[in-house]
Every structure is written in structure tokens, then in C-alpha cells.
Design a protein around this motif. Structure first.
Motif, PDB file in Angstrom:
ATOM      1  N   ILE A 109       0.732  -1.114   0.078  1.00 41.25           N
ATOM      2  CA  ILE A 109      -0.014   0.029  -0.065  1.00 41.25           C
ATOM      3  C   ILE A 109       0.903   1.230  -0.021  1.00 41.25           C
ATOM      4  CG2 ILE A 109      -1.715   1.390   1.203  1.00 41.25           C
ATOM      5  CD1 ILE A 109      -2.771  -1.530   0.156  1.00 41.25           C
ATOM      6  N   ASP A 110       0.727   2.042  -0.935  1.00 42.90           N
ATOM      7  CA  ASP A 110       1.549   3.219  -1.139  1.00 42.90           C
ATOM      8  C   ASP A 110       0.744   4.631  -0.700  1.00 42.90           C
ATOM      9  OD1 ASP A 110       0.185   4.066  -3.453  1.00 42.90           O
ATOM     10  OD2 ASP A 110       1.597   2.981  -4.663  1.00 42.90           O
ATOM     11  N   THR A 111      -0.796   4.578  -0.650  1.00 41.33           N
ATOM     12  CA  THR A 111      -1.467   5.454  -0.484  1.00 41.33           C
ATOM     13  C   THR A 111      -2.531   5.425   0.529  1.00 41.33           C
ATOM     14  OG1 THR A 111      -1.273   6.204  -2.772  1.00 41.33           O
ATOM     15  CG2 THR A 111      -3.112   7.240  -1.517  1.00 41.33           C
ATOM     16  N   LEU A 112      -2.781   6.059   1.429  1.00 31.21           N
ATOM     17  CA  LEU A 112      -3.823   5.944   2.448  1.00 31.21           C
ATOM     18  C   LEU A 112      -5.015   7.141   2.117  1.00 31.21           C
ATOM     19  CD1 LEU A 112      -5.558   5.054   5.083  1.00 31.21           C
ATOM     20  CD2 LEU A 112      -3.864   6.428   6.168  1.00 31.21           C
ATOM     21  N   ILE A 113      -6.062   6.851   1.666  1.00 27.67           N
ATOM     22  CA  ILE A 113      -7.105   7.802   1.216  1.00 27.67           C
ATOM     23  C   ILE A 113      -8.310   7.758   2.476  1.00 27.67           C
ATOM     24  CG2 ILE A 113      -8.723   8.426  -0.005  1.00 27.67           C
ATOM     25  CD1 ILE A 113      -7.344   7.216  -2.320  1.00 27.67           C
ATOM     26  N   ILE A 114      -8.362   8.962   3.064  1.00 26.15           N
ATOM     27  CA  ILE A 114      -9.288   9.313   4.334  1.00 26.15           C
ATOM     28  C   ILE A 114     -10.425   9.840   3.653  1.00 26.15           C
ATOM     29  CG2 ILE A 114      -9.790  10.296   6.430  1.00 26.15           C
ATOM     30  CD1 ILE A 114      -7.861   8.011   6.548  1.00 26.15           C
ATOM     31  N   ASN A 115     -11.780   9.049   3.674  1.00 24.09           N
ATOM     32  CA  ASN A 115     -12.964   9.533   3.051  1.00 24.09           C
ATOM     33  C   ASN A 115     -13.668  10.645   4.150  1.00 24.09           C
ATOM     34  OD1 ASN A 115     -15.272  10.039   1.900  1.00 24.09           O
ATOM     35  ND2 ASN A 115     -15.783   7.682   1.617  1.00 24.09           N
ATOM     36  N   LEU A 137      -8.869  13.367  15.243  1.00 21.83           N
ATOM     37  CA  LEU A 137      -8.894  12.660  13.739  1.00 21.83           C
ATOM     38  C   LEU A 137      -7.707  12.523  13.244  1.00 21.83           C
ATOM     39  CD1 LEU A 137     -10.317  11.867  11.149  1.00 21.83           C
ATOM     40  CD2 LEU A 137     -10.706  14.098  10.756  1.00 21.83           C
ATOM     41  N   LEU A 138      -6.796  13.832  13.097  1.00 20.77           N
ATOM     42  CA  LEU A 138      -5.463  13.674  12.330  1.00 20.77           C
ATOM     43  C   LEU A 138      -4.518  12.732  13.175  1.00 20.77           C
ATOM     44  CD1 LEU A 138      -4.983  17.538  11.715  1.00 20.77           C
ATOM     45  CD2 LEU A 138      -5.560  15.564  10.039  1.00 20.77           C
ATOM     46  N   ALA A 150       2.113   3.689   4.416  1.00 20.27           N
ATOM     47  CA  ALA A 150       1.736   4.289   3.279  1.00 20.27           C
ATOM     48  C   ALA A 150       2.747   5.452   2.842  1.00 20.27           C
ATOM     49  CB  ALA A 150       0.327   4.763   3.142  1.00 20.27           C
ATOM     50  N   GLU A 151       3.262   5.926   1.923  1.00 19.20           N
ATOM     51  CA  GLU A 151       3.941   6.997   1.625  1.00 19.20           C
ATOM     52  C   GLU A 151       3.078   7.927   1.365  1.00 19.20           C
ATOM     53  OE1 GLU A 151       6.972   8.438  -2.061  1.00 19.20           O
ATOM     54  OE2 GLU A 151       6.400   6.513  -2.065  1.00 19.20           O
ATOM     55  N   LYS A 152       2.036   7.964   0.763  1.00 15.48           N
ATOM     56  CA  LYS A 152       1.265   9.092   0.790  1.00 15.48           C
ATOM     57  C   LYS A 152      -0.073   8.961   1.380  1.00 15.48           C
ATOM     58  CE  LYS A 152       2.457   9.893  -4.054  1.00 15.48           C
ATOM     59  NZ  LYS A 152       2.073   9.901  -5.510  1.00 15.48           N
ATOM     60  N   CYS A 153      -0.704  10.191   1.910  1.00 12.69           N
ATOM     61  CA  CYS A 153      -1.853  10.033   2.911  1.00 12.69           C
ATOM     62  C   CYS A 153      -2.703  11.414   2.373  1.00 12.69           C
ATOM     63  CB  CYS A 153      -1.667  10.333   4.258  1.00 12.69           C
ATOM     64  SG  CYS A 153      -3.007  10.345   5.429  1.00 12.69           S
ATOM     65  N   VAL A 154      -3.853  11.095   1.891  1.00 10.28           N
ATOM     66  CA  VAL A 154      -4.651  12.095   1.352  1.00 10.28           C
ATOM     67  C   VAL A 154      -6.125  11.967   2.087  1.00 10.28           C
ATOM     68  CG1 VAL A 154      -5.522  13.217  -0.599  1.00 10.28           C
ATOM     69  CG2 VAL A 154      -3.488  12.060  -0.721  1.00 10.28           C
ATOM     70  N   ILE A 155      -6.443  13.240   2.507  1.00  4.82           N
ATOM     71  CA  ILE A 155      -7.973  13.320   2.928  1.00  4.82           C
ATOM     72  C   ILE A 155      -8.923  14.051   1.774  1.00  4.82           C
ATOM     73  CG2 ILE A 155      -9.417  14.386   4.877  1.00  4.82           C
ATOM     74  CD1 ILE A 155      -7.086  14.976   6.379  1.00  4.82           C
ATOM     75  N   GLY A 156      -9.775  13.208   1.376  1.00  6.53           N
ATOM     76  CA  GLY A 156     -10.496  13.713   0.312  1.00  6.53           C
ATOM     77  C   GLY A 156     -11.990  14.570   0.869  1.00  6.53           C
ATOM     78  N   ARG A 178       2.685  15.085   7.153  1.00 10.69           N
ATOM     79  CA  ARG A 178       2.929  15.038   5.759  1.00 10.69           C
ATOM     80  C   ARG A 178       1.581  14.194   5.098  1.00 10.69           C
ATOM     81  NH1 ARG A 178       5.670  10.966   4.574  1.00 10.69           N
ATOM     82  NH2 ARG A 178       6.055   9.935   6.581  1.00 10.69           N
ATOM     83  N   ILE A 179       0.367  15.125   5.404  1.00 10.62           N
ATOM     84  CA  ILE A 179      -0.764  14.813   4.940  1.00 10.62           C
ATOM     85  C   ILE A 179      -1.259  15.903   4.014  1.00 10.62           C
ATOM     86  CG2 ILE A 179      -3.193  14.293   5.620  1.00 10.62           C
ATOM     87  CD1 ILE A 179      -2.149  13.408   8.467  1.00 10.62           C
ATOM     88  N   THR A 180      -1.869  15.607   3.071  1.00  4.67           N
ATOM     89  CA  THR A 180      -2.628  16.695   2.055  1.00  4.67           C
ATOM     90  C   THR A 180      -4.290  16.413   1.972  1.00  4.67           C
ATOM     91  OG1 THR A 180      -2.184  15.150   0.092  1.00  4.67           O
ATOM     92  CG2 THR A 180      -0.486  16.602   0.656  1.00  4.67           C
ATOM     93  N   VAL A 181      -4.742  17.624   1.602  1.00  2.00           N
ATOM     94  CA  VAL A 181      -6.140  17.662   1.494  1.00  2.00           C
ATOM     95  C   VAL A 181      -6.740  17.758  -0.074  1.00  2.00           C
ATOM     96  CG1 VAL A 181      -8.151  18.623   1.762  1.00  2.00           C
ATOM     97  CG2 VAL A 181      -6.621  18.593   3.567  1.00  2.00           C
ATOM     98  N   ALA A 182      -7.272  16.802  -0.701  1.00  4.51           N
ATOM     99  CA  ALA A 182      -7.607  16.957  -1.832  1.00  4.51           C
ATOM    100  C   ALA A 182      -9.213  17.276  -1.867  1.00  4.51           C
ATOM    101  CB  ALA A 182      -7.756  15.536  -2.564  1.00  4.51           C
ATOM    102  N   VAL A 183      -9.240  18.630  -2.503  1.00  4.76           N
ATOM    103  CA  VAL A 183     -10.559  19.265  -2.693  1.00  4.76           C
ATOM    104  C   VAL A 183     -11.432  18.718  -3.832  1.00  4.76           C
ATOM    105  CG1 VAL A 183     -11.853  21.422  -3.075  1.00  4.76           C
ATOM    106  CG2 VAL A 183      -9.800  21.372  -1.655  1.00  4.76           C
TER     107      VAL A 183
END
Length: 396
Positions: A109-115, A137-138, A150-156, A178-183
């Protein structure tokens, strides 16, 4: 684990998991066990449940803290704790979280996505969690990322939740996570696992596959919060945030509700006008389940209760006119009308060949059908038949 007459306290183990894809159950109240037997279940059937007389003393079990700082723990130790606390996916599916966090070694797993995209219209529970429990939450998200490596972590998050986007971005920047937000574009079903993965990574989960097949794991914000509570506080899952709303709800709210609470009690707490209520749905309006018995309890997957009045249109079915609207709206490019016809005429092999089992049951096809055909119900029925046949074949 318990019998009639036993005294229990909050968080006490009531029932152990009986299989790999299952989770234990813990007491949501302190009190006395009145009975163990069949009770109404939100899925419309009777299920074995434990009836507890609440003594309203709110006595808690002793939750042993994790024996070391979570950053020093091995992923397997964290997963074991999450499993023992009964954490499941709280977006609606209730899939055991410890199973999702244990992908096989050949599925890195390289990407964790938080819904953070609310799964359905009307529901706002996830939105409130992002606003009111941001720090916890964080921390839960960081625990999940450590487990998966996971290398990447994104909150959608959908674009119509700008306040949540702002506060999470602020916290991320403040702590240099090292978390990003995807709008994301606000549309239904943006909160579906496969839709989130494609929107954020441009990867497509193959037919019959899982997110791990494309290097991703998706978890809901409420699930991440529950993981944090399990690891930091040792607290099992015995309560959840849910939305109560609809035309006949005088005081719509988001509430933190104990699991096992009868739906009727929750609706009364929100001043629902039962004389005007025609239908109560558990979950959202698209994928939720109509309830026939309001004595059924809140369960781990109960994200909301919606109450409709008589203005809610009834379903009147007409012949299919082959307009193709269900095809245009299907988020995974199926042909719902064709699959439904196969199921209706019991041509199950043909339905499977036309990817029946890939349907995510979002209900978009039924929503747009001008003939008012409940296409998703035919598809659900077909999936049920196929799964029953496969289970029977395994037993032979």
C-alpha cells in the motif's frame, strides 16, 4: 460471553468475533442483562442480540492503555488492538478495520485515502467530526498510515465543506504533518471507495478487485477517529456520531449515540412528528434501508436516520423505454437496465457476465429512471442469489 442476570459496565466485552471478517461487541451502557435472544435488526430480520437494563450509572470498564507510545509499536500490535476494540468501517459497510489494515504481502500500500466526502446527501456526521474532533482525527490518520506504511496520505473533502478544508489544512500546516487535502467536486457518489481512488490518484480498481489491488486503502473519518480512541484511550467501539434529519424532524441534529439504542428513542429525542412520518430510512436517501420496526437498534454502520412525510413520492413502475439514462449516470459504467432484466428473468449467468457483482448499489440508476423501475433492488436481489449459490457450492 454474558447471560441473563449478569451485571455489565460500559466497554465490557459482550460477544467475541466468530470469524476473520467479524468484530467483537462491547456493552454501550452499565446495567443488567435481561435477555439474550432474537430482536429486530435494521436489515429487516431477527438477529441474536443482548438486552440490557440501563442503570444510568455510566460505570466504565477499565480500558488498559496501549503498553507503549504508538509510534514505537509494531504495525501488528496496533492492528491487534484495533481488532480487540471492535473497530469497523463507519461509512456504512461495517467491514472490520483490522482486516482492511492487513493486506497480503504481495499487495503493498503506497496511498492511504481518508474519506471526508460525505457518502450521501442529507448526512453531515462526517462533516461535524472533521470540524469538532480535528486533532484526534489527524492522530488517528497518522496511526493508520504507520500501520500501512503508506508513503502518501490524502484526505478527500468535497468543495462545499470549505470550513473543514480550512481547519484541516491549518492543523496540517501547524504540525507539519505529511498529509494533503484533496478538494473534490461535490457530487454523488463521490464518497464511494472506487470513485475516491480514481478522483485522487487516477487509478481504477479492476472489475472484481479491491482498493489494495491498486495500492490504496480507504478509511472513513469516523473510522480514523475510532482507531485513535482505541489506541490512545483503549476505548472499544460502543458509540458513534450520526445524523437525524428529514421533513418530519422538528429538531434535526448530529448526535453521539450509544450503539444498541432503539431508533424510536433517538427520533423522539429529536422531536419527530410520527403522525406525519411516512417512511424512516437508516442511512442516506440513496443507499439507505427503509425501517419497518423502530425498535431496531443503532448499529455500528448507522450513519443517520431520515424521516420522510407524505410528500415523499411513491414508486410506480412502468415498462422500460430503453432511454439509457441509467447507463449515463452509472459511476462505474454498467448497464443497469440490462442487468436488472437478466435478474428479473432469472438469467443469473448473463447478469454476472454483464458485471452484476461490480455494482456498488449507489442507487443513481433508480433515481433517474423515468419509468420508476427500482433497478438497484433487482441488482441487490441478483447479487444475493449469486452469493447464496456460491456459498452453497462451497459447502458441497
Amino acid at each position: 460471553m454474558v447471560k441473563r442476570g449478569d451485571k455489565v459496565v460500559i466497554g465490557q466485552l459482550l460477544g467475541e468475533s466468530s470469524g476473520f471478517v467479524s468484530s467483537p461487541v462491547h456493552s454501550p451502557v452499565s446495567g443488567t442483562v435481561l435477555s439474550v435472544g432474537p430482536f429486530p435488526h435494521p436489515l429487516g430480520k431477527q438477529s441474536i442480540a443482548i438486552e440490557i437494563q440501563n442503570d444510568n450509572n455510566d460505570e466504565y470498564a477499565v480500558f488498559p492503555p496501549f503498553e507503549k507510545p504508538w509510534r514505537e509499536a509494531a504495525p501488528g500490535e496496533l492492528v491487534q488492538k484495533i481488532a480487540s476494540c471492535g473497530i469497523v468501517g463507519m461509512g456504512g459497510a461495517s467491514f472490520p478495520t483490522h482486516v482492511k489494515l492487513s493486506p497480503p504481502s504481495n499487495k503493498p500500500i503506497d496511498t492511504l485515502i481518508i474519506n471526508g466526502a460525505e457518502c450521501e446527501p442529507f448526512l453531515t456526521a462526517d462533516h461535524r467530526v472533521m470540524l469538532e474532533c480535528t486533532d484526534n482525527l489527524l492522530e488517528g490518520i497518522l496511526i493508520l498510515r504507520k500501520i500501512l506504511g503508506a508513503e502518501k496520505c490524502v484526505i478527500g473533502i468535497e468543495e462545499n465543506k470549505q470550513d473543514a478544508i480550512n481547519i484541516i489544512n491549518e492543523k496540517i500546516s501547524e504540525h507539519k504533518f505529511r498529509i494533503t487535502v484533496a478538494v473534490l467536486k461535490a457530487k454523488y457518489p463521490q464518497g464511494g471507495e472506487k470513485q475516491l481512488i480514481q478522483a485522487i490518484t487516477s487509478r481504477q480498481v479492476p472489475s472484481g478487485g479491491l482498493p489494495m489491488d491498486v495500492g490504496c486503502v480507504v478509511d472513513n473519518v469516523n473510522t480514523a477517529l475510532a482507531v485513535r480512541e482505541a489506541i490512545i484511550s483503549g476505548m472499544p467501539l460502543f458509540q458513534r456520531v450520526m445524523t437525524i434529519t428529514g421533513p418530519t424532524v422538528k429538531n434535526p441534529k448530529n448526535l453521539l449515540v450509544r450503539l444498541g439504542t432503539p431508533m424510536r428513542d433517538i427520533l423522539q429525542a429529536c422531536d419527530v412528528d410520527f403522525t406525519r412520518t411516512k417512511k424512516v430510512i437508516m442511512g442516506g436517501p440513496m443507499m439507505g434501508l427503509a425501517q419497518s420496526d423502530l425498535n431496531a437498534p443503532v448499529i455500528k454502520s448507522t450513519s443517520g436516520l431520515l424521516c420522510y412525510d407524505k410528500s415523499y413520492p411513491g414508486v410506480r413502475q412502468h415498462p422500460c423505454i430503453n432511454c439509457g439514462k441509467c447507463v449515463n449516470v452509472c459511476p462505474i459504467r454498467l448497464i443497469p437496465s440490462r442487468i436488472a432484466k437478466f435478474v428479473e428473468h432469472d438469467h443469473m449467468d448473463d447478469a454476472v457476465e454483464w458485471n452484476l457483482m461490480d455494482c456498488m448499489e449507489c442507487g443513481s440508476c433508480t433515481y433517474v429512471c423515468p419509468s420508476k423501475i427500482n433497478l438497484v433492488n433487482f441488482i441487490k436481489l441478483g447479487k444475493y442469489r449469486v452469493q447464496a449459490e456460491r456459498t452453497a457450492a462451497k459447502k458441497k
